[in-house]
Design an enzyme around this catalytic site. Structure first.
Site, mmCIF file in Angstrom:
data_model
loop_
_atom_site.group_PDB
_atom_site.id
_atom_site.type_symbol
_atom_site.label_atom_id
_atom_site.label_comp_id
_atom_site.label_asym_id
_atom_site.label_seq_id
_atom_site.Cartn_x
_atom_site.Cartn_y
_atom_site.Cartn_z
ATOM 1 N N CYS A 145 10.059 -4.655 -7.417
ATOM 2 C CA CYS A 145 9.375 -4.988 -8.655
ATOM 3 C C CYS A 145 10.062 -4.207 -9.777
ATOM 4 O O CYS A 145 10.232 -2.985 -9.659
ATOM 5 C CB CYS A 145 7.904 -4.603 -8.567
ATOM 6 S SG CYS A 145 7.033 -4.793 -10.144
ATOM 7 N N ASP B 117 9.096 -5.918 -2.779
ATOM 8 C CA ASP B 117 8.534 -7.261 -2.654
ATOM 9 C C ASP B 117 9.214 -7.927 -1.468
ATOM 10 O O ASP B 117 10.425 -7.781 -1.278
ATOM 11 C CB ASP B 117 8.786 -8.077 -3.922
ATOM 12 C CG ASP B 117 7.952 -7.593 -5.095
ATOM 13 O OD1 ASP B 117 6.756 -7.342 -4.897
ATOM 14 O OD2 ASP B 117 8.498 -7.485 -6.205
#
Length: 156
Positions: free
Chosen positions: A48, A55
């Site tokens: 992120c 992620d």
């Protein structure tokens, strides 16, 4: 086998920063025929760009090659290079598609990300491309809006 392939059969060096230069191609042995190549990468990770948290996603790449095809080990190393790259989900799939278009100049390509939930929401970005001025351009537009359930990839 193409003599320009440098990764096959060699010790693997994993890039720790985003590296589109690792991508390699080989000649399409069936360039006169339309056929779809599907690549599923279920262990994609990126960061992120705001929080730095990881992620996780499955990245699906479907393409109709023209003269060149992506070599799968180079694709694996390229996707691994996103591991420490900060980008939003939507940006990741668009970067991947743009890099593959630049690399191969495919007739058609579609990239879908199925990101795992963060804060209770899953994000499934999808982008399509068809070579301009061809029937593939029209197909890309049709495919982009063909999601029946609102979840990219569910119509397969």
């Amino acid at each position: 086998m193409d003599s320009n392939l440098s990764l096959l059969g060699k010790q693997t060096e994993y890039k720790t920063v985003y590296s589109p230069d690792v991508l390699e191609t080989f000649a399409n042995p069936h360039a006169g025929r339309d056929y779809m190549v599907g690549l599923n990468c279920p262990e994609f990770t990126s960061l992120c760009p705001v929080t730095g948290q990881p992620d996780f996603a499955a990245i699906r790449i479907d393409y109709i090659p023209d003269l060149r095809m992506v070599e799968s080990k180079s694709l694996k190393l390229y996707l691994f290079s996103f591991r420490n790259h900060g980008a939003f989900h939507e940006d990741c799939v668009n970067i991947i598609m743009n890099d593959l278009i630049k690399l191969m100049d495919p007739r058609y390509i579609e990239v879908t990300g199925r990101f795992t939930p963060r804060g209770g929401i899953s994000i499934y970005p999808r982008c399509t491309y068809g070579r301009p001025g061809t029937r593939y351009e029209e197909e890309a537009g049709r495919r982009l809006f063909s999601v029946v359930s609102g979840i990219a990839g569910e119509e397969r």
